[in-house]
Design a protein around this motif. Structure first.
Motif, PDB file in Angstrom:
ATOM      1  N   ASP A 167      -3.785   8.054   5.825  1.00 34.15           N
ATOM      2  CA  ASP A 167      -3.140   6.761   6.084  1.00 34.15           C
ATOM      3  C   ASP A 167      -2.793   6.611   7.568  1.00 34.15           C
ATOM      4  OD1 ASP A 167      -3.262   6.299   3.362  1.00 34.15           O
ATOM      5  OD2 ASP A 167      -1.158   6.763   2.977  1.00 34.15           O
ATOM      6  N   ALA A 168      -2.279   7.695   8.145  1.00 33.66           N
ATOM      7  CA  ALA A 168      -1.849   7.636   9.546  1.00 33.66           C
ATOM      8  C   ALA A 168      -3.044   7.489  10.487  1.00 33.66           C
ATOM      9  CB  ALA A 168      -1.037   8.878   9.898  1.00 33.66           C
ATOM     10  N   TYR A 188       0.846  -1.202   0.000  1.00 33.44           N
ATOM     11  CA  TYR A 188       0.000   0.000   0.000  1.00 33.44           C
ATOM     12  C   TYR A 188       0.882   1.254   0.000  1.00 33.44           C
ATOM     13  CZ  TYR A 188      -0.041   2.958   4.187  1.00 33.44           C
ATOM     14  OH  TYR A 188       0.281   3.901   5.135  1.00 33.44           O
ATOM     15  N   MET A 208      -3.380  15.744  10.929  1.00 31.92           N
ATOM     16  CA  MET A 208      -4.258  14.754  11.552  1.00 31.92           C
ATOM     17  C   MET A 208      -5.216  15.435  12.537  1.00 31.92           C
ATOM     18  SD  MET A 208      -1.364  11.777  12.229  1.00 31.92           S
ATOM     19  CE  MET A 208      -2.438  10.442  12.841  1.00 31.92           C
ATOM     20  N   LEU A 212      -5.963   6.115   9.716  1.00 24.63           N
ATOM     21  CA  LEU A 212      -6.450   4.747   9.514  1.00 24.63           C
ATOM     22  C   LEU A 212      -5.599   3.754  10.320  1.00 24.63           C
ATOM     23  CD1 LEU A 212      -7.444   2.139   8.144  1.00 24.63           C
ATOM     24  CD2 LEU A 212      -6.636   2.996   5.973  1.00 24.63           C
ATOM     25  N   LEU A 257      -4.013  -1.561   3.306  1.00 27.94           N
ATOM     26  CA  LEU A 257      -3.608  -1.162   4.666  1.00 27.94           C
ATOM     27  C   LEU A 257      -4.583  -1.751   5.692  1.00 27.94           C
ATOM     28  CD1 LEU A 257      -2.663   0.537   7.089  1.00 27.94           C
ATOM     29  CD2 LEU A 257      -3.266   2.586   5.839  1.00 27.94           C
ATOM     30  N   ILE A 315      -3.115  12.778   1.956  1.00 21.99           N
ATOM     31  CA  ILE A 315      -3.075  11.329   1.750  1.00 21.99           C
ATOM     32  C   ILE A 315      -2.393  10.661   2.953  1.00 21.99           C
ATOM     33  CG2 ILE A 315      -2.071   9.475   0.337  1.00 21.99           C
ATOM     34  CD1 ILE A 315      -2.314  11.472  -2.084  1.00 21.99           C
ATOM     35  N   LEU A 316      -1.240  11.221   3.351  1.00 27.04           N
ATOM     36  CA  LEU A 316      -0.486  10.622   4.460  1.00 27.04           C
ATOM     37  C   LEU A 316      -1.228  10.733   5.787  1.00 27.04           C
ATOM     38  CD1 LEU A 316       3.146  11.795   3.616  1.00 27.04           C
ATOM     39  CD2 LEU A 316       2.185   9.489   3.379  1.00 27.04           C
ATOM     40  N   ILE A 330       6.259  12.457  16.011  1.00 24.88           N
ATOM     41  CA  ILE A 330       5.509  12.580  14.748  1.00 24.88           C
ATOM     42  C   ILE A 330       5.895  13.903  14.083  1.00 24.88           C
ATOM     43  CG2 ILE A 330       3.185  12.771  13.733  1.00 24.88           C
ATOM     44  CD1 ILE A 330       2.166  11.227  16.229  1.00 24.88           C
ATOM     45  N   PRO A 331       6.236  13.894  12.798  1.00 27.24           N
ATOM     46  CA  PRO A 331       6.557  15.157  12.126  1.00 27.24           C
ATOM     47  C   PRO A 331       5.441  16.172  12.347  1.00 27.24           C
ATOM     48  CG  PRO A 331       7.092  13.318  10.688  1.00 27.24           C
ATOM     49  CD  PRO A 331       6.362  12.741  11.873  1.00 27.24           C
ATOM     50  N   ILE A 332       5.827  17.398  12.652  1.00 24.33           N
ATOM     51  CA  ILE A 332       4.884  18.420  13.107  1.00 24.33           C
ATOM     52  C   ILE A 332       3.725  18.658  12.135  1.00 24.33           C
ATOM     53  CG2 ILE A 332       6.471  20.244  12.261  1.00 24.33           C
ATOM     54  CD1 ILE A 332       4.322  20.684  15.361  1.00 24.33           C
ATOM     55  N   LYS A 333       4.038  18.726  10.841  1.00 23.92           N
ATOM     56  CA  LYS A 333       2.966  19.002   9.870  1.00 23.92           C
ATOM     57  C   LYS A 333       1.981  17.828   9.792  1.00 23.92           C
ATOM     58  CE  LYS A 333       3.605  23.045   8.200  1.00 23.92           C
ATOM     59  NZ  LYS A 333       2.575  24.026   8.565  1.00 23.92           N
ATOM     60  N   LEU A 334       2.513  16.635   9.918  1.00 20.54           N
ATOM     61  CA  LEU A 334       1.641  15.457   9.898  1.00 20.54           C
ATOM     62  C   LEU A 334       0.698  15.468  11.097  1.00 20.54           C
ATOM     63  CD1 LEU A 334       0.838  12.719   8.659  1.00 20.54           C
ATOM     64  CD2 LEU A 334       2.712  11.667   9.957  1.00 20.54           C
ATOM     65  N   TYR A 366      16.674  10.004  10.377  1.00 23.83           N
ATOM     66  CA  TYR A 366      15.305  10.006  10.886  1.00 23.83           C
ATOM     67  C   TYR A 366      14.352   9.466   9.825  1.00 23.83           C
ATOM     68  CZ  TYR A 366      10.726  11.351  12.516  1.00 23.83           C
ATOM     69  OH  TYR A 366       9.410  11.298  12.896  1.00 23.83           O
ATOM     70  N   ALA A 370       1.894   7.062  12.164  1.00 26.68           N
ATOM     71  CA  ALA A 370       2.363   8.456  12.209  1.00 26.68           C
ATOM     72  C   ALA A 370       3.757   8.597  12.819  1.00 26.68           C
ATOM     73  CB  ALA A 370       1.379   9.308  13.005  1.00 26.68           C
ATOM     74  N   ALA A 371       4.091   7.743  13.781  1.00 25.39           N
ATOM     75  CA  ALA A 371       5.417   7.810  14.399  1.00 25.39           C
ATOM     76  C   ALA A 371       6.323   6.737  13.799  1.00 25.39           C
ATOM     77  CB  ALA A 371       5.310   7.629  15.918  1.00 25.39           C
ATOM     78  N   TYR A 397     -10.522   9.635   8.487  1.00 19.10           N
ATOM     79  CA  TYR A 397      -9.612   9.387   7.362  1.00 19.10           C
ATOM     80  C   TYR A 397     -10.402   9.243   6.063  1.00 19.10           C
ATOM     81  CZ  TYR A 397      -9.689   4.794   5.102  1.00 19.10           C
ATOM     82  OH  TYR A 397     -10.017   3.734   4.289  1.00 19.10           O
ATOM     83  N   MET A 439       0.196  15.573   1.925  1.00 20.06           N
ATOM     84  CA  MET A 439       0.028  15.449   3.379  1.00 20.06           C
ATOM     85  C   MET A 439      -1.366  14.923   3.717  1.00 20.06           C
ATOM     86  SD  MET A 439       1.890  15.580   5.994  1.00 20.06           S
ATOM     87  CE  MET A 439       3.315  16.670   5.846  1.00 20.06           C
ATOM     88  N   MET A 456       8.991  14.061   2.619  1.00 21.60           N
ATOM     89  CA  MET A 456       8.352  15.074   1.778  1.00 21.60           C
ATOM     90  C   MET A 456       8.718  16.484   2.202  1.00 21.60           C
ATOM     91  SD  MET A 456       4.456  14.084   1.345  1.00 21.60           S
ATOM     92  CE  MET A 456       4.245  15.832   1.811  1.00 21.60           C
ATOM     93  N   GLN A 457       8.669  16.732   3.509  1.00 19.87           N
ATOM     94  CA  GLN A 457       9.023  18.062   3.994  1.00 19.87           C
ATOM     95  C   GLN A 457      10.507  18.322   3.763  1.00 19.87           C
ATOM     96  OE1 GLN A 457       6.732  17.375   7.973  1.00 19.87           O
ATOM     97  NE2 GLN A 457       7.031  19.579   7.729  1.00 19.87           N
ATOM     98  N   VAL A 478       4.717   6.007   8.048  1.00 15.23           N
ATOM     99  CA  VAL A 478       4.053   7.185   7.483  1.00 15.23           C
ATOM    100  C   VAL A 478       4.762   8.468   7.937  1.00 15.23           C
ATOM    101  CG1 VAL A 478       1.905   8.508   7.360  1.00 15.23           C
ATOM    102  CG2 VAL A 478       1.813   6.026   7.269  1.00 15.23           C
ATOM    103  N   LEU A 520      -3.451  10.925  20.039  1.00 17.00           N
ATOM    104  CA  LEU A 520      -2.079  10.863  19.493  1.00 17.00           C
ATOM    105  C   LEU A 520      -1.116  11.232  20.616  1.00 17.00           C
ATOM    106  CD1 LEU A 520      -2.175  12.646  16.019  1.00 17.00           C
ATOM    107  CD2 LEU A 520      -1.721  10.237  16.491  1.00 17.00           C
TER     108      LEU A 520
END
Lengths: 298, 298
Positions: free
Chosen positions: B117-118, A81, B35, B120, A120, B113-114, B27-31, A178, A153-154, B81, B111, A164-165, A157, B21
């Motif tokens: 996914d996160a 996926y 969410m 879900l 998924l 899409i991700l 977890i990356p801040i933007k992600l 990382y 998320a952690a 999601y 983001m 991406m960032q 993903v 969460l």
């Protein structure tokens, strides 16, 4: 001999993948086709093979374990996926994967998003189903929680989001690590831990295998970057040097080819050291797999 | 009194969603922002409220159950999601949801899409975590398998895929029912079954609740179609009549307004009948919720 072992394991996994979507389930035909298209697209099946090898290493024999096979398929569904979604126009916008048109090129973007979501989701069904094949409910729940943590998320993903960032400018090895620790290592960590858990490993062994998975995953990624740079287009089935063309930062780009090789070898040695320290009944297959991964040409 | 009950349940759910969460997860801040943006965007929280109400109905009291609350959040993450992915340009291409810009309009398509996914993935973490709050491992695994089945390829995602294909021409009520049974009813079926399971319901009660969930879900969808047609833009927070504008087939479009109302009422009655037949200690809240859903104006 490792070749035979790999061939047998891959064929076990692919047979089980072929059965993983029950034919009696009422799934819209295009969705089923789209899911099966990517599931049957081949690849090394590295993660499921690691689940099986790790279960055998902990258990000390090579008996078939249907529970391990179900979990092996679960992690392959997650990996599959993630490739479908990564290839989407809004992400890496790739037209080919392993020499075949990507999922969205064949089924359209909307169906590619949905089949990724469905794979998924189904991964958790497969992981949970291990309890119907002799695994204890508590072990299976540990595996389900590990899968969610390491692929979410952690985990995977999160690595993808950071990648991406990061396209806007990675400059340090720590940032690159990382990304790859999560994008690549986390599913490998899951695979060896899940297999070992089903094989009856204790907490200390699981911790050593976490170290093994993290390091072998990073080594694998560095090897990938190196192969990408030197590999020829035909063998890889994708455009050589695509990771620098797309503006992505790789290990060779950041620290040079020689230093990348040295780091890869160091990580592989540390990974193998962790294996020796783990209380595994038969670590030999995992050791052979580690060497194999570092000496592959694709 | 139902109003108070709903307000209390929704606020319990939203507090727990805010904690869902873990802050210590890397977890990356933007992600994380993406969410949380969609998780905190409001809505009726119908599915989680049904988990709590169904747990209470089976157990016979209104004690807080942390296990039910975790599962309630799990189903809300799945619902959230699915909205993020449905709104994507490749799917429904919606710019607004509940009066706010959609996730991809704020965070970009990749983001969105991700983060879908996160969310879900994290839903399964939350569902599995119920075992840490007193639920039995076997019940929790049953819930995890139900969640995967009812939200996956043969469930919610399947309904969405059929809906997409159906845009090329649905002509029968059976086709429309297939779509909504999966797109809408399946998560409602999950919610009432999961709650009841945690409340100690037996297999026969779960079967009756499956019937209840399926019928109330369809009735809910018909009501949605009707409200969409007659509702004013402001109350709904989206463009009135958007389902026919986008070329989607609705119940009023297919069988007319009067017949749609009759069908909705019939399904609601049958749903309530199934509730009476289920061996629930306190069915009253679920009965009240059924009536409330059919008399809402948004």
């Amino acid at each position: 001999m490792l070749g035979d072992y790999l061939a047998t394991s891959v064929s076990l996994v692919e047979e089980e993948l072929g059965r993983s979507l029950p034919t009696e389930w009422d799934i819209p035909i295009k969705l089923r086709e789209s899911m099966n298209y990517s599931l049957s697209a081949g690849g090394k099946r590295l993660r499921p093979v690691l689940v099986l090898a790790s279960a055998e290493a902990a258990r000390g024999d090579e008996r078939d374990s249907k529970a391990a096979l179900r979990v092996a398929c679960a992690v392959e569904l997650i990996h599959t996926y993630s490739l479908i979604h990564d290839d989407l126009p809004a992400m890496d916008n790739d037209d080919f994967r392993r020499g075949k048109p990507t999922n969205h090129r064949v089924f359209g973007e909307a169906m590619a998003i949905l089949s990724g979501d469905a794979l998924l989701t189904h991964a958790f069904q497969l992981a949970a189903s291990a309890r119907h094949y002799g695994a204890s409910p508590v072990d299976v729940l540990d595996i389900v929680e590990d899968l969610a943590r390491l692929s979410g998320a952690a985990g995977m993903v999160g690595g993808q989001a950071a990648d991406m960032q990061g396209e806007q400018g990675i400059t340090t090895l720590a940032e690159l690590e990382y990304i790859h620790e999560h994008k690549t290592s986390d599913l490998i960590v899951f695979s060896v831990r899940a297999g070992a858990r089903l094989g009856g490993a204790d907490a200390e062994t699981l911790a050593k295998l976490t170290t093994f998975g993290r390091k072998i995953g990073l080594a694998f990624q560095i090897q990938d970057d190196i192969l990408d740079l030197i590999g020829d287009e035909k063998k890889l089935g994708k455009k050589t040097n695509s990771d620098t063309v797309a503006g992505k930062v790789t290990y060779p780009y950041l620290i040079g080819m020689e230093e990348s090789r040295r780091l890869m070898e160091k990580l592989t040695e540390e990974a193998k050291q962790a294996l020796y320290e783990a209380k595994l009944k038969r670590p030999d297959r995992l050791l052979q797999l580690s060497d194999y991964l570092m000496n592959r040409d694709r």
